[in-house]
Design an enzyme around this catalytic site. Structure first.
Site, PDB file in Angstrom:
ATOM      1  N   GLN A 185      21.943  26.674  -8.789  1.00  0.00           N
ATOM      2  CA  GLN A 185      23.319  27.061  -8.847  1.00  0.00           C
ATOM      3  C   GLN A 185      24.262  25.813  -8.126  1.00  0.00           C
ATOM      4  OE1 GLN A 185      23.249  31.193  -6.904  1.00  0.00           O
ATOM      5  NE2 GLN A 185      25.326  31.242  -7.657  1.00  0.00           N
ATOM      6  N   ASP A 248      16.459  41.900  -8.010  1.00  0.00           N
ATOM      7  CA  ASP A 248      16.379  42.945  -7.100  1.00  0.00           C
ATOM      8  C   ASP A 248      16.482  44.186  -7.913  1.00  0.00           C
ATOM      9  OD1 ASP A 248      18.992  43.156  -7.196  1.00  0.00           O
ATOM     10  OD2 ASP A 248      19.360  42.826  -5.156  1.00  0.00           O
ATOM     11  N   LYS A 391      19.014  47.144  -2.779  1.00  0.00           N
ATOM     12  CA  LYS A 391      19.944  46.567  -2.037  1.00  0.00           C
ATOM     13  C   LYS A 391      19.954  46.759  -0.612  1.00  0.00           C
ATOM     14  CE  LYS A 391      22.087  44.861  -5.677  1.00  0.00           C
ATOM     15  NZ  LYS A 391      21.940  43.554  -5.975  1.00  0.00           N
TER      16      LYS A 391
END
Length: 503
Positions: A185, A248, A391
């Site tokens: 990124q 995730d 999370k």
């Protein structure tokens, strides 16, 4: 009076334009200074990153008022969000392996495990039988490749936070039947909220500069994938679509029915973008939803909603679905939109406070927000099982439990659970960090018949505990509750002095 009002209004607009130009000019100068402190290859990468940042900053300065007008929002047309069952009913053709060979799996791997008390990339946290998120992903794709004699590669979008640690760990997959590629990124500078200039003084990422950079949200995937050269390379290898999801989200496995739907469309009507959505529950009221806006499908996030309409946005009756961030996107369409500079995503302004109480902002974009740029975009309303994000440790408890069985890297809900929804689990602050959470369970409780679990305070669980119905365990400050091995709690409230009451 009207004449003077218009005159003042014009003067104000001119003044604001001058200020904007000055800010852009100052920002340009600061970025040039920063690039000047980089060496060799780093300077080249930084220059490319900063081009993207400059465009984002320019748009940020242009923005006036909210990005959506509430009165123009419409529900999406019926046929723009297809039920998954309808897609599945078409069945699979005998040549599905050919379709798999046109697919690339991309996992968003830029996040750290800090919110769960872990250092390093979140993808390296153990989630089930000592398998990490990354292990499970590799197992899933390897299983696909072996079963269908296919060549589906895995691509990881790393950030400067996760790249080094991830690359070290990739060596262990050398002998697996999965080609693994990575790209990074962008790295953008955090902006001082007062001066609207970068906080960074040079390109270093250590010491005083440790907190002054950020990866600009997953909407950056289009530019950084294109800039890396990997997009072009995959197209040359005959790849046509990417399946993008958060690493995730353990429910985000390759779905052959959705892939077949994409590939079997006639060329002129080829769908360039599919967003998997699922029915909203009260736990998902903040999730982004699909709307019809200016004749196009569009993602509406809670940050874009005017304050007066937030309750309406959260309503489960008006906006019934939310975005799972499982996306199927055409590679050639990404290439076209990048080259035409036509990728338009709303800017998310994310405020942060650094050490020393310095207020900064970071400008981000979301990958799903680009849906409006693609042709024949579609939503597919998928089963909730395709959205299983981890999370928090409360989520981790669910996926480690006997609610799920693990096969070839994929988790499936146990057939012994009588209803398809997962229990609502809320673990208190004593369980936030993974290491501490693990010490509080001698073994993961039986949760097959659990509806709701709340745990607060200093609580530990012995081996072979069984939880059913609604269970609430609250240890008051200074108290400790040890749930004995072999206990069965069904519709019970356990409080600080260990009274056990019927719920």
């Amino acid at each position: 009076k009207a004449f003077f009002k218009e005159l003042n209004s014009n003067k104000m607009a001119q003044f604001q334009e001058v200020m904007r130009q000055q800010l852009e000019s100052s920002m340009h100068a600061e970025l040039e200074k920063l690039v000047g402190t980089a060496k060799g290859a780093e300077a080249k990468v930084s220059k490319k990153d900063f081009e993207g940042f400059r465009k984002l900053f320019h748009r940020f300065l242009q923005v006036k008022g909210p990005s959506v007008e509430w009165s123009k929002i419409n529900r999406p047309p019926e046929d723009s969000i297809q039920p998954y069952d309808k897609i599945k009913a078409k069945g699979l053709p005998h040549y599905i392996a050919d379709s798999l060979n046109k697919l690339v799996v991309v996992k968003l791997n830029g996040g750290l495990g800090t919110s769960m008390g872990c250092k390093g990339p979140k993808s390296l946290i153990s989630v089930r039988n000592e398998n990490t998120f990354l292990d499970l992903t590799v197992q899933q794709i390897e299983h696909l490749n072996k079963t269908y004699n296919a060549d589906v590669p895995l691509v990881l979008m790393n950030s400067f936070n996760t790249d080094e640690d991830t690359k070290k760990i990739l060596q262990k997959y050398t002998h697996h039947r999965v080609k693994i590629h990575t790209f990074n990124q962008s790295r953008y500078p955090r902006i001082n909220k007062e001066s609207l200039l970068p906080v960074a003084k040079d390109m270093a990422m250590t010491g005083e500069n440790a907190d002054v950079w950020y990866p600009p949200g997953h909407g950056d995937i289009y530019a950084s994938f294109y800039n890396s050269g990997l997009l072009e390379r995959l197209i040359a290898e005959g790849k046509e679509y990417i399946f993008v999801s958060n690493i995730d989200n353990l429910g985000a496995t390759v779905d052959l029915y959705i892939l077949n739907h994409l590939v079997s469309q006639p060329n002129g009507k080829r769908c360039e973008f599919i967003m998997e959505v699922t029915d909203k529950t009260r736990a998902d009221v903040k999730g982004g939803t699909l709307i019809q806006y200016d004749g196009k499908l569009r993602l509406l996030e809670i940050a874009q909603v005017p304050k007066a309409h937030v309750d309406e946005f959260k309503s489960v009756t008006k906006f019934k679905i939310f975005n799972t961030n499982n996306l199927w996107i055409s590679l050639s369409a990404i290439k076209r939109l990048q080259e035409q500079n036509a990728m338009d995503m709303e800017i998310i302004v994310n405020p942060k406070t650094l050490d020393g109480d310095l207020n900064v902002i970071q400008l981000e974009t979301a990958v799903g927000a680009a849906i409006k740029c693609f042709d024949n975009a579609l939503g597919i309303n998928v089963p909730r099982s395709r959205f299983l994000p981890v999370k928090t440790t409360s989520d981790l408890l669910l996926v480690m439990s006997n609610l799920y069985s693990l096969e070839a890297g994929s988790l499936t809900m146990s057939e012994r659970r009588e209803f398809p929804t997962t229990p609502h689990v809320k673990l208190g602050s004593s369980f936030t960090k993974v290491q501490e959470y693990l010490t509080r369970f001698e073994s993961i409780p039986d949760m097959l018949e659990l509806d709701h679990l709340t745990v607060s305070g200093d609580v530990t669980f012995g081996k072979h505990v069984s939880l059913k119905g609604t269970v609430i365990i609250i240890a008051n400050h200074g108290d400790r509750i040890d749930i004995p091995a072999g206990s069965m709690l069904e519709n019970k409230i356990v409080s600080g002095n260990l009274r056990i009451l019927d719920h």
